[in-house]
Design a protein around this motif. Sequence first.
Motif, PDB file in Angstrom:
ATOM      1  N   ASP A  17      -5.049   2.312  -4.823  1.00 42.43           N
ATOM      2  CA  ASP A  17      -4.332   2.082  -3.688  1.00 42.43           C
ATOM      3  C   ASP A  17      -3.301   1.255  -3.912  1.00 42.43           C
ATOM      4  OD1 ASP A  17      -5.682   0.094  -4.809  1.00 42.43           O
ATOM      5  OD2 ASP A  17      -6.999  -0.506  -3.254  1.00 42.43           O
ATOM      6  N   ARG A  18      -2.623   1.250  -4.877  1.00 42.25           N
ATOM      7  CA  ARG A  18      -1.396   0.547  -5.354  1.00 42.25           C
ATOM      8  C   ARG A  18      -0.373   1.389  -5.759  1.00 42.25           C
ATOM      9  NH1 ARG A  18      -3.066  -4.779  -9.007  1.00 42.25           N
ATOM     10  NH2 ARG A  18      -4.358  -3.472 -10.070  1.00 42.25           N
ATOM     11  N   THR A  78       0.601  -1.046   0.078  1.00 49.01           N
ATOM     12  CA  THR A  78       0.089  -0.092   0.131  1.00 49.01           C
ATOM     13  C   THR A  78       0.710   1.190   0.017  1.00 49.01           C
ATOM     14  OG1 THR A  78      -0.082  -0.050   2.382  1.00 49.01           O
ATOM     15  CG2 THR A  78      -1.623  -1.338   1.173  1.00 49.01           C
TER      16      THR A  78
END
Length: 662
Positions: free
Chosen positions: A415-416, A216
Motif C-alpha cells: 500500500d506504499r 497511497t
Amino acid sequence: MRECLEMIGLDAELLDPIVFGWRYEPQIKHDFYKPKEVFCNWDTHAPLVCECKRWPWVTYLDETGHVRTLDPKILGSRILTTVIEKGLNHITPKPLQTAKIIAEVCEAWDRIASMIPDVYIRNWPSNEAAVKQHINYRVRMAVQNCQTTPMIDVMTTPEAKRQLEWVHKHLYISGADKAANTPTFFCKTLAREQALARMNSDDFSLVVSDNNVPETPEQVVKQLLGEPPLQEFPPLRPDLPYLMGIYKAHKNKMRWLTNADGCVFSEITICLTAILKGIQEALQNVADDFYARAKFFGGKTNACWILGSTQEFAINLPDKITTIYTGDITKCYEAIPLEGDQGLTTAMTNLVNLAFAHQNHLHKDLFLIQKKNGELEAEWKPLRHSSVKATRMDPTKVIELNHFIIRNTYVRLGDRVWRQVRGIPMGFSCSPLWCNLYLFYFEYNFITRLARLGRYDLLRLFEHTFRYMDDLVSMNNPMILRFLDPDQVESEGNPFWIYPLRFLAMQNEMDNPFVNTDGSLVNLSAHFLSLQIQIIRVDGTFLTTKYDKRRSLPFKVSLYIHRDSNRPVANSSKVILGQVFALFYLINTAGGVVLEIDNLVECFVEKGFHRYALRRLILSGLDRIILTSPLTPVQAVLEIFFDIWREPANRPPQLDDSANSS
C-alpha cells in the motif's frame, strides 16, 4: 464457412480476404502465478510472519528456515503435481462443449454475413435458418469423430481449487529466471521481506506528502492523471506499476522486475515505444552516413553496434576470426543514471535532436500513425505529408514524453509507493529501447571521437564489434581490453574509453582468455547469444555451434509445450521446424546441426511426442524448405540423416495423428 456460402449460392471467394485465428485457453500459469496478490495486496506496515516451519515442509526449508524449492511435490496434491510437472505453459485438456462450439461457429458466421453484399440480406430469414442448421449438423458430426476427451477440467475440481487456495496463502509460485516455464516455489513472507529491502535501497525514494506521511497509490495516480501527457494519452486503467520478483534458482536470489501491464503508463509508453523505434531507425541512417565517410578515409568500421537477433549476428560474422572478446554490462538496467551529463535524460535529448536534424536535412519528419489493427507505428515521411490518422511529432514533444516517463517512474509495493531515482524500470515497453539507445549514445560518441582525433587505425579495430542489449562482442580486436579499462580518463582527448564505467561495469564472458605483456588479448573460444565460437586454426578458421545457457542450470528445465496440451498439434509442428531451420544459421558444420537436431528431438520426446514421427516431420520439412544463405547446406544434413535415421518396418503414427487427443 465455404459450405455455408455455397448453400446460399454465393462464391466462396468472399472468404479470401478474411483471416481465421485461434483463441487459446489460458495456460496453467494463470492459475498458479499470482504476483499481484503477493506484492500488492498486503499491508506494508503490518509485521511479516513466516509459517514455513509450521507446515509439513521441513525437507524444503533452506538454511534460513524458509521454503525455496523447485520440487512440485510441495503442492501436496497429486492432481496439481501432475499438471505443473508438464510446465507452466501447459494447457489442460477441456471437456467437449458442443453447444459452446456451435455458438462460436455461429458467431463467426454472423460476422462474415455482415460483410456479404445486400443481395444476400433480402432472403436473410430463410437463409439464416438453413445455415445455422447446417452448422449445427457439421459440428455435431465432427464432435462424434473425436477421440475420448476428459469429463472435467482437472484444475476446476474441488480438491485442486481447495489445495491451490491453501498453497497460495503461504507460497509464491513463479517461473524460474532463464527458464520461465519451470515452476519455482518461494516463501511468500520471504519474497515480501526481500521486496521491501529492494525498495529501501538507494535506487528508490519513498513518496511522501508535505507532512512526511507516505502517499497511497490512489493519491499518486490522482496527481499523475492531472499531468498534460497523461491527459493527451489517457490510461485505460488507473493502476500503478508494481514490483515483482522472479526466483533465480541457479543463484538462490530474486530478480526484480516492474510489472507495468495494464497500468497508468501503458498507453503513453506504447506511444513512446513506437516513436523510439523511429528514432533508432534514423540513428541507424546517421551511423551509415558516418560509415561511408570513415571508409573513404581508410577507417572502415562499424558505427552502429546494435543487433536485433542471433541470426543477424551470424550473418555478419567475418570470414576469419583471430581473437574474440565477449562481455556483459552487469546490472545495466539498474545502474544507468537518470540525470546528469551522462544520464539517460541527457542522452535521449541529444539523440532525439540528432535524429531529427538528420531526417529534417532530408526534408522528412516523424509521423505517428495508427494502423488498421489499432497498433501505433512511427514513420519518417516528407514534411508535406498529412493524414487524418497521422500525428506529426516534433523533437520538443518527443523529449517531453521521455522526460515525463523517466521522472515519474513510480512503483508500488503493498500500500506504499516509491519513485525510481536510479536505473531503468524493467517492465515498461520502452525500457529495452532506452537501454539500447543509451549505450548507442556513448558508442557513437566514441566512434566519432576517434575520427575527430584522426585515429583511423583504432577505428578499423571495431569493424566487427556488435552489441545485443547489454551483451558486447568484439572480434579481431586484440586491444579491446584497453578500451574497457575503468581507469581510463573520460575526456574528449582520450581515444581509449567507450562507456561511463564509473556507473556501469563490464564482466568478461570469455572461456579461457590470455593477455600478453603489451595488453593485447588472445582468446580462441567464447559464446555470444546463442552462438559458441571456437577458433581452430592460426589463419582464423573457426567453428560455430549452438550455445544454450539453460543447459548449465543446476535443475531440469521445461522448454516446450507438452503434447497433451489443449491446442492444435499442427502448431507444435511449426515450433519444431522453426527450431530446426534456425540451426542452419547458427552452426557451420553438418555434424553440429545433426547433433543439435537430435537433442531437439529428445526434448520433444520428453514432452510426450513420438520420436519416429518427429524424425519424419523433420526430414519432410528439410526436403521441402529452401533456405537463403545458410551457414550449413541443407543437403549435407539430409544425407547424414538418411543414413542414421533408418526407420523400422513397423511405422509409428504420424505426428498429426495425435491431433484428436488434443
